[in-house]
Design an enzyme around this catalytic site. Sequence first.
Site, short mmCIF file in Angstrom:
data_model
loop_
_atom_site.label_atom_id
_atom_site.label_comp_id
_atom_site.label_asym_id
_atom_site.label_seq_id
_atom_site.Cartn_x
_atom_site.Cartn_y
_atom_site.Cartn_z
N ASN A 1 5.62 -1.31 12.03
CA ASN A 1 4.54 -1.74 11.16
C ASN A 1 5.04 -1.97 9.73
O ASN A 1 5.63 -1.08 9.13
CB ASN A 1 3.43 -0.67 11.17
CG ASN A 1 2.15 -1.15 10.53
OD1 ASN A 1 2.07 -2.24 9.98
ND2 ASN A 1 1.13 -0.32 10.59
N GLU B 1 0.84 -1.19 0.00
CA GLU B 1 0.00 0.00 0.00
C GLU B 1 0.88 1.24 0.00
O GLU B 1 0.44 2.34 0.34
CB GLU B 1 -0.96 0.01 1.19
CG GLU B 1 -0.34 -0.09 2.56
CD GLU B 1 -1.40 -0.06 3.65
OE1 GLU B 1 -1.88 1.05 3.96
OE2 GLU B 1 -1.74 -1.13 4.19
N HIS C 1 -1.71 -10.36 11.88
CA HIS C 1 -1.23 -9.08 11.34
C HIS C 1 -0.95 -8.18 12.54
O HIS C 1 -1.80 -8.00 13.40
CB HIS C 1 -2.29 -8.46 10.43
CG HIS C 1 -2.05 -7.01 10.13
ND1 HIS C 1 -0.87 -6.57 9.59
CD2 HIS C 1 -2.83 -5.91 10.32
CE1 HIS C 1 -0.94 -5.26 9.44
NE2 HIS C 1 -2.10 -4.84 9.88
N CYS D 1 -3.39 -3.72 4.29
CA CYS D 1 -2.40 -4.67 4.81
C CYS D 1 -2.71 -6.12 4.45
O CYS D 1 -1.95 -7.02 4.81
CB CYS D 1 -2.31 -4.55 6.34
SG CYS D 1 -1.89 -2.89 6.91
N SER E 1 -7.29 -2.89 6.49
CA SER E 1 -8.36 -1.92 6.71
C SER E 1 -9.09 -1.61 5.42
O SER E 1 -8.57 -1.75 4.33
CB SER E 1 -7.76 -0.63 7.30
OG SER E 1 -7.23 -0.87 8.57
N SER F 1 -10.70 1.19 14.16
CA SER F 1 -9.99 0.17 13.40
C SER F 1 -9.66 -1.04 14.26
O SER F 1 -9.77 -2.18 13.81
CB SER F 1 -8.70 0.76 12.82
OG SER F 1 -8.09 -0.15 11.92
N THR G 1 3.51 3.83 15.44
CA THR G 1 3.19 2.62 14.69
C THR G 1 3.69 2.70 13.25
O THR G 1 3.13 2.08 12.35
CB THR G 1 1.67 2.33 14.71
OG1 THR G 1 0.96 3.41 14.10
CG2 THR G 1 1.18 2.14 16.13
N LYS H 1 -4.81 -8.15 21.78
CA LYS H 1 -6.21 -7.76 21.95
C LYS H 1 -7.14 -8.76 21.26
O LYS H 1 -8.18 -9.16 21.81
CB LYS H 1 -6.44 -6.36 21.38
CG LYS H 1 -5.80 -5.22 22.17
CD LYS H 1 -6.00 -3.90 21.44
CE LYS H 1 -5.33 -2.73 22.16
NZ LYS H 1 -6.03 -2.35 23.38
#
Length: 385
Positions: free
Chosen positions: A275, A79, A233, A111, A307, A201, A152, A242
């Site tokens: 990232n 990207e 990812h 991504c 995303s 996100s 990030t 998370k």
Amino acid sequence: MKIGIDKMAFATTNEYIDLRELARVRGDEPDKYTIGIGQEQQAVVPPTQDIVTLGAAAADKMLTPEERDRISTVIVATESGIDNSKASAIYVKHLLGLNDFVRAVELKEACYSATAGIQFARGLVALNPQESVLVIAADIARYGLAVPGEVTQGAGAVAMLVSQNPRVITLEATSVSLTKDVMDFWRPLYATEAMVDGKYSTNVYIDFFKQTLERYQQLTGRGLEDMSAITFHLPFTKMGKKALEAVLGDRDDATAQRLRDALTASQIYSRRVGNLYTGSLYLGLMSYLQNGAAHAGDRVALFSYGSGAEAEFYTGILEPGFADNLSSVFTDLDARKQVTIDEYEQAFNQHLGMNADDVEFDISADQAKFVLAGQKNHQRIYKCK
């Protein structure tokens, strides 16, 4: 026929910053970055490096002359494209010295697109088993200086050779993809830095993980106990935690502990690089395979997210000798030079970006084999040292 990833290699820049130092300069507590976000170091991109040079460097590490001759297709997933028309894969193909009877394309979907590239490569190999497909995930994550997303950022490339009888991981038949029109992250054509709704996100990422995992379990009858690891990812390492905890909850059994340990192992490299956008999942896979309790015959799951939004959950079986077909990531990371925050900011602002002017970079300080020498007549100039 067994088809999967035969080799993997990683490349990043030769400079980095310590995020504890960045935190002090920005007036933040270091724990906010190292614990809250889960990052310790971040790759710094000199103006002489971009996705083409990084992607070529990663692939060049692992390809033998015989393997180069068997490549039928080069897919670059990114990207961070450098041209709205010409595929970055063409530049990579040229730098690698591949023959002209090779197709070269670029894929885009935030991504996620490297996973699409692997699935497309799988189909090409099924049609022509004697051929291999080179899939490269290369990106430079940019949000800006002194902005919430700065911590990030990152840069690098993961190159993967997809073939029959793979030596790293054989892909299993079932995969689950999920696509919805979501505005959690995007970058308009006129922007060099991304726009993101961070909290939203994160919630979408977790929701997509839960939905694809549940669908996979319904289709296969397999549960978490059938997986030695789930690799994620990792736009920042805390994101994977998370998502995993969203499905484990209060579980403290052997399966839950194994998956938590595997996640920790998969985060090691990303903590030091940042990232990678399309490459983050696959750097996490390399990190798990080299630092976790991985064994031949294990089933490893991969959760890919981009995303916008698109996700995919799929699995593979590790092959004997898989560790022998991965490049040495620690060697590259330990060889880097730490730079100051001032030097990092200068490099950030020298990024070629959307500049239409003729530019000539000093390539003498860049020890990489492939470099971006500048731009002339609106054409990027690459050199192989």
